[in-house]
Design a protein around this motif. Structure first.
Motif, PDB file in Angstrom:
ATOM      1  N   TYR A  69       0.830   0.238   8.685  1.00 40.14           N
ATOM      2  CA  TYR A  69       0.281   0.991   7.554  1.00 40.14           C
ATOM      3  C   TYR A  69      -0.410   2.184   7.737  1.00 40.14           C
ATOM      4  O   TYR A  69      -0.935   2.569   8.831  1.00 40.14           O
ATOM      5  CB  TYR A  69      -0.669  -0.113   6.907  1.00 40.14           C
ATOM      6  CG  TYR A  69      -1.825  -0.165   7.772  1.00 40.14           C
ATOM      7  CD1 TYR A  69      -3.289   0.209   7.423  1.00 40.14           C
ATOM      8  CD2 TYR A  69      -1.892  -1.140   8.852  1.00 40.14           C
ATOM      9  CE1 TYR A  69      -4.466   0.254   8.041  1.00 40.14           C
ATOM     10  CE2 TYR A  69      -3.015  -1.279   9.550  1.00 40.14           C
ATOM     11  CZ  TYR A  69      -4.134  -0.581   9.313  1.00 40.14           C
ATOM     12  OH  TYR A  69      -5.199  -0.766  10.170  1.00 40.14           O
ATOM     13  N   GLU A  71      -3.362   5.121   6.877  1.00 40.04           N
ATOM     14  CA  GLU A  71      -4.605   5.526   6.201  1.00 40.04           C
ATOM     15  C   GLU A  71      -4.836   6.910   6.199  1.00 40.04           C
ATOM     16  O   GLU A  71      -4.546   7.882   7.071  1.00 40.04           O
ATOM     17  CB  GLU A  71      -5.765   5.001   7.017  1.00 40.04           C
ATOM     18  CG  GLU A  71      -5.803   3.234   7.225  1.00 40.04           C
ATOM     19  CD  GLU A  71      -7.204   3.048   7.717  1.00 40.04           C
ATOM     20  OE1 GLU A  71      -7.909   3.754   8.343  1.00 40.04           O
ATOM     21  OE2 GLU A  71      -7.024   1.657   7.958  1.00 40.04           O
ATOM     22  N   ARG A 151      -4.746 -12.019  -9.093  1.00 42.35           N
ATOM     23  CA  ARG A 151      -4.191 -11.447  -8.024  1.00 42.35           C
ATOM     24  C   ARG A 151      -4.802 -12.018  -6.832  1.00 42.35           C
ATOM     25  O   ARG A 151      -6.136 -12.423  -6.884  1.00 42.35           O
ATOM     26  CB  ARG A 151      -4.253  -9.855  -8.029  1.00 42.35           C
ATOM     27  CG  ARG A 151      -3.884  -8.998  -6.560  1.00 42.35           C
ATOM     28  CD  ARG A 151      -4.059  -7.837  -6.816  1.00 42.35           C
ATOM     29  NE  ARG A 151      -5.445  -7.181  -6.812  1.00 42.35           N
ATOM     30  CZ  ARG A 151      -6.002  -6.142  -6.609  1.00 42.35           C
ATOM     31  NH1 ARG A 151      -5.052  -5.129  -6.528  1.00 42.35           N
ATOM     32  NH2 ARG A 151      -7.070  -5.844  -6.454  1.00 42.35           N
ATOM     33  N   ARG A 157      -6.865  -7.570   1.063  1.00 39.72           N
ATOM     34  CA  ARG A 157      -5.455  -6.778   1.141  1.00 39.72           C
ATOM     35  C   ARG A 157      -4.689  -7.431  -0.161  1.00 39.72           C
ATOM     36  O   ARG A 157      -4.869  -8.736   0.164  1.00 39.72           O
ATOM     37  CB  ARG A 157      -4.842  -6.792   2.451  1.00 39.72           C
ATOM     38  CG  ARG A 157      -3.432  -5.984   2.077  1.00 39.72           C
ATOM     39  CD  ARG A 157      -2.892  -5.653   3.470  1.00 39.72           C
ATOM     40  NE  ARG A 157      -2.674  -6.793   4.312  1.00 39.72           N
ATOM     41  CZ  ARG A 157      -1.315  -7.356   4.331  1.00 39.72           C
ATOM     42  NH1 ARG A 157      -0.426  -6.966   3.684  1.00 39.72           N
ATOM     43  NH2 ARG A 157      -1.080  -8.607   5.111  1.00 39.72           N
ATOM     44  N   ARG A 214       4.160  -2.605  -7.704  1.00 43.06           N
ATOM     45  CA  ARG A 214       3.649  -1.740  -6.706  1.00 43.06           C
ATOM     46  C   ARG A 214       2.430  -1.489  -6.675  1.00 43.06           C
ATOM     47  O   ARG A 214       1.707  -1.300  -5.754  1.00 43.06           O
ATOM     48  CB  ARG A 214       4.710  -0.505  -6.538  1.00 43.06           C
ATOM     49  CG  ARG A 214       6.257  -0.558  -5.671  1.00 43.06           C
ATOM     50  CD  ARG A 214       6.877   0.641  -5.138  1.00 43.06           C
ATOM     51  NE  ARG A 214       6.933   1.621  -6.121  1.00 43.06           N
ATOM     52  CZ  ARG A 214       7.887   1.580  -6.938  1.00 43.06           C
ATOM     53  NH1 ARG A 214       9.065   0.743  -6.771  1.00 43.06           N
ATOM     54  NH2 ARG A 214       8.055   2.263  -7.892  1.00 43.06           N
ATOM     55  N   ARG A 215       2.023  -1.094  -7.712  1.00 43.97           N
ATOM     56  CA  ARG A 215       0.691  -0.638  -7.903  1.00 43.97           C
ATOM     57  C   ARG A 215      -0.353  -1.629  -7.867  1.00 43.97           C
ATOM     58  O   ARG A 215      -1.434  -1.694  -6.995  1.00 43.97           O
ATOM     59  CB  ARG A 215       0.394   0.021  -9.370  1.00 43.97           C
ATOM     60  CG  ARG A 215       1.053   1.373  -9.473  1.00 43.97           C
ATOM     61  CD  ARG A 215       0.349   2.271 -10.799  1.00 43.97           C
ATOM     62  NE  ARG A 215       1.049   1.475 -11.892  1.00 43.97           N
ATOM     63  CZ  ARG A 215       2.216   1.819 -12.512  1.00 43.97           C
ATOM     64  NH1 ARG A 215       2.829   2.729 -11.956  1.00 43.97           N
ATOM     65  NH2 ARG A 215       2.562   1.155 -13.559  1.00 43.97           N
ATOM     66  N   GLU A 216      -0.093  -2.895  -8.427  1.00 47.85           N
ATOM     67  CA  GLU A 216      -1.013  -4.000  -8.324  1.00 47.85           C
ATOM     68  C   GLU A 216      -0.882  -4.557  -6.814  1.00 47.85           C
ATOM     69  O   GLU A 216      -1.977  -5.145  -6.472  1.00 47.85           O
ATOM     70  CB  GLU A 216      -0.365  -5.244  -9.332  1.00 47.85           C
ATOM     71  CG  GLU A 216      -1.210  -6.233  -9.506  1.00 47.85           C
ATOM     72  CD  GLU A 216      -2.427  -6.093 -10.341  1.00 47.85           C
ATOM     73  OE1 GLU A 216      -3.063  -6.987 -10.510  1.00 47.85           O
ATOM     74  OE2 GLU A 216      -2.529  -4.673 -10.888  1.00 47.85           O
ATOM     75  N   GLU A 218      -0.278  -2.542  -4.243  1.00 45.42           N
ATOM     76  CA  GLU A 218      -0.807  -1.476  -3.173  1.00 45.42           C
ATOM     77  C   GLU A 218       0.435  -1.271  -2.238  1.00 45.42           C
ATOM     78  O   GLU A 218       0.144  -1.368  -1.022  1.00 45.42           O
ATOM     79  CB  GLU A 218      -1.969  -1.742  -2.671  1.00 45.42           C
ATOM     80  CG  GLU A 218      -3.080  -1.784  -3.685  1.00 45.42           C
ATOM     81  CD  GLU A 218      -4.563  -1.898  -3.249  1.00 45.42           C
ATOM     82  OE1 GLU A 218      -4.522  -1.960  -2.105  1.00 45.42           O
ATOM     83  OE2 GLU A 218      -5.476  -2.269  -3.880  1.00 45.42           O
TER      84      GLU A 218
END
Length: 261
Positions: A69, A71, A151, A157, A214-216, A218
């Protein structure tokens, strides 16, 4: 010190795939430990003698697989979280949701995997049943339903979204319409109302997420999701809930245990 090979120009694989394979092997062997950074694009470019875009493509391969991932401003790191093992044959066992300390299935699974589970973005509403949900619930299209969308997070995460559809006759005026459904979650409340759960059916699929998903969740581009549509039935074979979940594919292992007949 990390030892990486060289790009073989006679290899049929594209250079970025060769680099991705070497980095993946290093992660698998523990040469780049969970939480540690990958070599930077500049370091990969220098070591392998490739263009910066080639190095970027190699790293993107690993990001798409969920192995690493990014950062902002810090770099790209190896994921440290192991997958959540979702054991279908045990996850809705009554023993997990019973009593004042009863837990929902996600909490049980996440804690077994060493995560701190959490739920946020809880939205409760009413809607008219669409065709697919109505068919599963065996109600007329347009019938009123209580909807619970939420969610799920593991160690902060996002790993899953879930939307439950419950006939209004079973949920209206109960804790199912409250943000906190109480110990054991929705299923414990349904059983208290006399709908003793007897069986579940699940339809499992895989696809690319929608922009909203994708937004929800992340997600980076090109990361797939697992979809599970579950229907719960009581001992009278009445369908009492349909739950549509969207899971981050790299965050889960789905395990099924069933007899040979």
């Amino acid at each position: 010190m990390l030892q990486l090979g060289t790009v073989d120009r006679s290899d049929g694989r594209a250079p970025y795939r060769q680099i991705a394979d070497m980095l993946r092997d290093a992660i698998s062997a523990g040469e780049i430990a969970p939480g540690e950074p990958l070599p930077s694009e500049a370091e990969l470019t220098t070591h392998f003698g490739v263009a910066r875009m080639t190095a970027r493509q190699a790293v993107q391969e690993l990001r798409n697989e969920g192995l690493v991932y990014a950062e902002q401003g810090r770099g790209v790191f190896v994921r440290h979280e192991p997958p959540i093992r979702r054991l279908a044959s045990d996850r809705f066992a009554r023993k997990h949701r019973a009593g004042a300390s009863g837990k929902a299935a996600f909490s049980v699974e996440a804690e077994k995997a060493g995560f701190a589970p959490a739920v946020d973005r809880i939205q409760i509403s009413h809607c008219a049943a669409g065709l697919s949900v109505a068919e599963r619930l065996r109600v007329e299209p347009g019938s009123e339903l209580v909807v619970r969308a939420r969610r799920y997070l593991a160690n902060g995460r996002p790993v899953e979204t879930a939307t439950s559809y419950i006939p209004v006759a079973f949920a209206a005026g109960t804790r199912i319409e409250e943000p906190d459904t109480g110990p054991g979650g929705i299923y414990a409340r349904l059983e208290e109302l006399g709908h003793i759960l007897a069986r579940f059916t699940e339809e499992v699929g895989a696809r690319m997420p929608t922009p909203d998903e994708r937004r929800e969740l992340e997600l980076a581009d090109s990361v797939p999701v697992i979809t599970v549509v579950r229907t719960a039935y009581d001992t009278d074979d009445v369908a009492v809930e349909v739950c549509e979940t969207v899971k981050v594919a790299s965050a889960y292992l789905l395990e099924y245990d069933f007899p040979a007949r």
